[in-house]
Design a protein around this motif. Structure first.
Motif, PDB file in Angstrom:
ATOM      1  N   ASN A 124     -14.523 -11.755  -8.437  1.00 45.65           N
ATOM      2  CA  ASN A 124     -13.868 -10.333  -9.060  1.00 45.65           C
ATOM      3  C   ASN A 124     -14.612 -10.019 -10.303  1.00 45.65           C
ATOM      4  OD1 ASN A 124     -11.462 -10.870  -7.542  1.00 45.65           O
ATOM      5  ND2 ASN A 124     -10.845 -12.443  -8.818  1.00 45.65           N
ATOM      6  N   ALA A 125     -15.629 -10.474 -10.908  1.00 46.14           N
ATOM      7  CA  ALA A 125     -16.521  -9.789 -11.770  1.00 46.14           C
ATOM      8  C   ALA A 125     -17.421  -8.846 -11.037  1.00 46.14           C
ATOM      9  CB  ALA A 125     -17.416 -10.759 -12.556  1.00 46.14           C
ATOM     10  N   PHE A 126     -18.062  -9.434  -9.850  1.00 44.81           N
ATOM     11  CA  PHE A 126     -18.815  -8.584  -9.135  1.00 44.81           C
ATOM     12  C   PHE A 126     -18.161  -7.221  -8.399  1.00 44.81           C
ATOM     13  CE2 PHE A 126     -20.025  -7.514  -4.535  1.00 44.81           C
ATOM     14  CZ  PHE A 126     -21.190  -7.073  -4.659  1.00 44.81           C
ATOM     15  N   ARG A 127     -16.786  -7.512  -8.083  1.00 41.85           N
ATOM     16  CA  ARG A 127     -16.002  -6.092  -7.700  1.00 41.85           C
ATOM     17  C   ARG A 127     -15.910  -5.022  -8.768  1.00 41.85           C
ATOM     18  NH1 ARG A 127     -10.899  -8.228  -4.552  1.00 41.85           N
ATOM     19  NH2 ARG A 127     -10.811  -5.922  -4.332  1.00 41.85           N
ATOM     20  N   ALA A 128     -15.482  -6.050  -9.795  1.00 41.83           N
ATOM     21  CA  ALA A 128     -15.431  -4.869 -11.257  1.00 41.83           C
ATOM     22  C   ALA A 128     -16.632  -4.247 -11.356  1.00 41.83           C
ATOM     23  CB  ALA A 128     -14.839  -5.690 -12.342  1.00 41.83           C
ATOM     24  N   ALA A 129     -17.825  -4.793 -11.333  1.00 44.16           N
ATOM     25  CA  ALA A 129     -19.104  -4.259 -11.488  1.00 44.16           C
ATOM     26  C   ALA A 129     -19.377  -3.061 -10.404  1.00 44.16           C
ATOM     27  CB  ALA A 129     -20.292  -5.103 -11.529  1.00 44.16           C
ATOM     28  N   SER A 130     -18.864  -3.376  -9.231  1.00 42.63           N
ATOM     29  CA  SER A 130     -18.985  -2.223  -8.325  1.00 42.63           C
ATOM     30  C   SER A 130     -18.313  -1.005  -8.626  1.00 42.63           C
ATOM     31  CB  SER A 130     -18.703  -2.598  -6.906  1.00 42.63           C
ATOM     32  OG  SER A 130     -19.566  -3.835  -6.626  1.00 42.63           O
ATOM     33  N   ARG A 197     -24.327  -4.576 -11.611  1.00 48.03           N
ATOM     34  CA  ARG A 197     -23.691  -5.092 -10.634  1.00 48.03           C
ATOM     35  C   ARG A 197     -24.563  -6.205  -9.482  1.00 48.03           C
ATOM     36  NH1 ARG A 197     -24.418  -3.582  -5.075  1.00 48.03           N
ATOM     37  NH2 ARG A 197     -22.826  -3.680  -3.533  1.00 48.03           N
ATOM     38  N   SER A 198     -25.994  -5.938  -9.583  1.00 48.22           N
ATOM     39  CA  SER A 198     -26.649  -6.954  -8.899  1.00 48.22           C
ATOM     40  C   SER A 198     -26.922  -8.206  -9.531  1.00 48.22           C
ATOM     41  CB  SER A 198     -28.028  -6.585  -8.897  1.00 48.22           C
ATOM     42  OG  SER A 198     -28.164  -5.289  -8.023  1.00 48.22           O
ATOM     43  N   SER A 199     -26.601  -8.189 -10.983  1.00 48.50           N
ATOM     44  CA  SER A 199     -26.571  -9.437 -11.714  1.00 48.50           C
ATOM     45  C   SER A 199     -25.265 -10.056 -11.518  1.00 48.50           C
ATOM     46  CB  SER A 199     -26.757  -9.107 -13.266  1.00 48.50           C
ATOM     47  OG  SER A 199     -26.606 -10.161 -14.219  1.00 48.50           O
ATOM     48  N   ARG A 200     -24.010  -9.316 -11.465  1.00 48.20           N
ATOM     49  CA  ARG A 200     -22.775 -10.005 -11.100  1.00 48.20           C
ATOM     50  C   ARG A 200     -22.857 -10.697  -9.677  1.00 48.20           C
ATOM     51  NH1 ARG A 200     -22.778  -8.061 -15.722  1.00 48.20           N
ATOM     52  NH2 ARG A 200     -24.176  -9.990 -15.766  1.00 48.20           N
ATOM     53  N   TYR A 201     -23.702 -10.102  -8.814  1.00 51.24           N
ATOM     54  CA  TYR A 201     -23.802 -10.548  -7.587  1.00 51.24           C
ATOM     55  C   TYR A 201     -24.493 -12.170  -7.566  1.00 51.24           C
ATOM     56  CZ  TYR A 201     -25.325 -11.355  -2.751  1.00 51.24           C
ATOM     57  OH  TYR A 201     -25.752 -11.803  -1.398  1.00 51.24           O
ATOM     58  N   PHE A 202     -25.608 -11.996  -8.032  1.00 47.55           N
ATOM     59  CA  PHE A 202     -26.299 -13.230  -7.974  1.00 47.55           C
ATOM     60  C   PHE A 202     -25.770 -14.424  -8.984  1.00 47.55           C
ATOM     61  CE2 PHE A 202     -30.138 -10.167  -7.358  1.00 47.55           C
ATOM     62  CZ  PHE A 202     -30.181 -10.595  -6.310  1.00 47.55           C
ATOM     63  N   GLU A 203     -24.884 -14.087  -9.956  1.00 47.22           N
ATOM     64  CA  GLU A 203     -24.000 -14.919 -10.632  1.00 47.22           C
ATOM     65  C   GLU A 203     -22.932 -15.653  -9.514  1.00 47.22           C
ATOM     66  OE1 GLU A 203     -22.424 -12.715 -14.024  1.00 47.22           O
ATOM     67  OE2 GLU A 203     -24.422 -12.858 -15.070  1.00 47.22           O
ATOM     68  N   PHE A 204     -22.480 -14.640  -8.827  1.00 48.17           N
ATOM     69  CA  PHE A 204     -21.463 -15.195  -7.940  1.00 48.17           C
ATOM     70  C   PHE A 204     -22.195 -16.250  -6.792  1.00 48.17           C
ATOM     71  CE2 PHE A 204     -20.257 -14.233  -3.305  1.00 48.17           C
ATOM     72  CZ  PHE A 204     -19.261 -14.837  -3.204  1.00 48.17           C
ATOM     73  N   ILE A 205     -23.463 -15.744  -6.596  1.00 51.60           N
ATOM     74  CA  ILE A 205     -24.112 -16.567  -5.404  1.00 51.60           C
ATOM     75  C   ILE A 205     -24.567 -17.930  -6.230  1.00 51.60           C
ATOM     76  CG2 ILE A 205     -26.242 -16.794  -4.208  1.00 51.60           C
ATOM     77  CD1 ILE A 205     -24.523 -15.126  -2.976  1.00 51.60           C
TER      78      ILE A 205
END
Length: 570
Positions: A124-130, A197-205
């Protein structure tokens, strides 16, 4: 299926004596495997621990089938049916066991990464960053506002007659504002939020990998402590038998009271060990529920371990961890985001230029009598000339934050490198240790059996026998711990190199559009995280053996005579 009932039916009685003994021993091993799934307790009297895990249950069962099928044909129809039934049973069981390999582990890890709150929070943090990127891009587009007003105004003008005047007014208008220049602030913000956004994506991974790791660790720990509880139960039973035998001897007048006390003390220790292992099992089950979201199944299998795709050397594992670790990638993107934000702060030293257009219509617009329409178009420039030095201070602030982000990136890289190196070294160490521990278990079990026989004829004391029982329990426990730690070490290595979900065959939550597949750190790679294997100076085993031999020769001793050698051999 009741194997105790099946065993007399399929046992090949008509076989020659030697074959019959071999068939009984082999089938006993097969029965013990069926009673205890891979990773469960094994009858130490019929099979050395860990052998079936190394060979694989499928290969072992096929081997058992070939052994039974190789018995000489005696011409007995019952024997022929028995062999056919046994062979079919073995093949069916091996196929079923093979089809279920690693399924519980994969199911547990898959459920964890789909339902664990840590993973969903990162998603959800990644979606918010998007969405935040779209917010920043909105500044590129014109702003359109609709204004409407109604009211009454009163003014007083000395040169007008009458001097005082009161008017009722109404109006509606549309205004358009288009940003022309803002010192590249909008461009910096779009870049900043893109990197965020990319940082939140890698945090999700990373959260996905770590949750899969925690689920796998919890899975293996449940298996481990279930096995340790069984070992503690067996240890208690062995001490209980010894205690009851000593107590019966004492009551019969052929034993000593001190022996009863020693046996009672060791029995109490066995009860304590059982209580401790049971409590540990409860704790790991609770951790499994926290990570996976449900209680572990009653039947779990150990599996062969995630050995596929493992790095070949210590330097390779560090290279893979540095290039693939999602935590390092997230730190690099966080650095880039702060750098973009720092560049945006310099826009405060440049003018802001906007194009504006507006049009209004109404009655007595703007309080002017009989005015019905108004239209205007203009270019507006605003430039702050002095702000008390706040803008310069903010530029210095973000320069320090960029440096701090670089420090955190390097620290993350070092942590990942250390984690990967330790996990990979643990896989090598535990493989070697398991060989020694297996030999230790086999040797101490033989010694325990010999001590028990010698105790029965009065050649060993009760303390010798009780010590041997404790050594057997300790050796089995050490082997079980090492066996499960090896599986966990493989999982830790995959997680450190960001390959655990792929190794388990898991599917992540769909994130939609992903960052560029060709992503790399480039010039932003960690500057203080060299990829070098840690040197480890150790003494070779040959040198240690030579030192032991020299020490043995230097010590005074008795030269064994042929009679002494024969006595020792007996």
């Amino acid at each position: 299926m009741d194997l105790n009932r099946l065993y007399p039916i399929v046992r090949p009685r008509p076989c020659p004596r030697g074959h019959a003994r071999r068939g009984v021993a082999k089938f006993t091993t097969f029965a013990s495997i069926l009673r205890h799934p891979v990773g469960g307790p094994v009858d130490q009297g019929t099979r050395a621990p860990g052998v079936h895990e190394k060979l694989g249950i499928h290969s072992i069962l096929l081997h058992e089938a070939r052994v039974l099928a190789s018995f000489p044909n005696t011409g007995s129809s019952a024997m022929t049916v028995s062999r056919a039934l046994t062979f079919s049973l073995l093949i069916a069981t091996s196929t079923a066991a093979l089809s279920q390999t690693d399924d519980p582990l994969k199911a547990a890890a898959q459920k964890a990464i789909q339902t664990n709150p840590e993973v969903t929070a990162r998603f959800n943090a990644f979606r918010a960053a998007s969405n935040e990127v779209d917010v920043a891009r909105g500044a590129y587009y014109p702003r359109v506002d609709l204004n409407a007003d109604v009211g009454r105004s009163r003014d007083s003008i000395d040169t007008r007659s009458p001097k005082d005047q009161s008017l009722s007014r109404t109006g509606v208008g549309v205004s358009l504002t288009q940003l022309l220049w803002d010192g590249q602030l909008t461009q910096s913000e779009v870049s900043r939020f893109g990197h965020a956004r990319s940082s939140r994506y890698f945090e999700f991974i990373e959260a996905t990998e770590q949750t899969a790791l925690e689920a796998s660790r919890a899975y293996y720990d449940v298996l481990r402590f279930r096995r340790l509880v069984l070992l503690a139960e067996d240890n208690y039973v062995q001490h209980k038998v010894s205690h009851d035998q000593i107590q019966n001897r004492f009551k019969a007048g052929v034993g000593r009271g001190v022996d009863v006390e020693q046996a009672a003390a060791r029995l109490a220790l066995a009860e304590t060990n059982l209580s401790t292992e049971t409590a540990n099992l409860h704790d790991v089950v609770a951790r499994y529920q926290r990570v996976v979201g449900e209680a572990p199944p009653a039947q779990l299998t150990l599996g062969a371990g995630l050995t596929q795709g493992m790095p070949a050397s210590a330097s390779e594992v560090q290279t893979q961890a540095t290039l693939r670790n999602a935590g390092i990638s997230a730190a690099v993107e966080n650095l880039r985001a702060l750098r973009s934000q720092s560049e945006g702060q310099r826009s405060a030293f440049q003018p802001r230029v906007e194009a504006r257009a507006r049009g209004s219509e109404g009655h007595n617009l703007n309080g002017l009598q009989d005015q019905r329409r108004e239209a205007a178009a203009e270019v507006v420039l605003s430039w702050n000339l002095f702000n008390g030095g706040s803008d310069q201070a903010r530029v210095r602030q973000f320069a320090d934050l960029v440096t701090q982000a670089a420090d955190l990136r390097d620290r993350t890289c070092r942590d990942a490198r250390q984690t990967a190196s330790i996990a990979f070294n643990d896989t090598l160490k535990l493989v070697e240790q398991l060989r020694y521990l297996e030999r230790n278990v086999v040797a101490i079990e033989r010694a325990r059996d010999a001590y028990r026989q010698q105790f029965e004829i009065g050649q060993r004391s009760l303390l010798d026998l009780l010590n041997a029982e404790n050594e057997v329990y300790t050796a089995r426990r050490a082997y079980a711990n090492a066996e499960h730690e090896l599986r966990i070490a493989y999982v830790r290595t995959h997680a450190a190199t960001n390959t655990l979900t792929a190794a388990l065959g898991l599917s992540r939550i769909d994130t939609g559009a992903l960052p560029d597949d060709n992503w790399n750190a480039g010039d932003d790679a960690a500057a203080r995280c060299p990829i070098t294997a840690a040197p480890l100076a150790t003494t070779s085993r040959e040198e240690l053996d030579a030192r032991a031999k020299a020490l043995s020769e230097a010590r005074p001793g008795v030269t064994p005579t042929p009679a002494t050698k024969a006595q020792v051999a007996r």
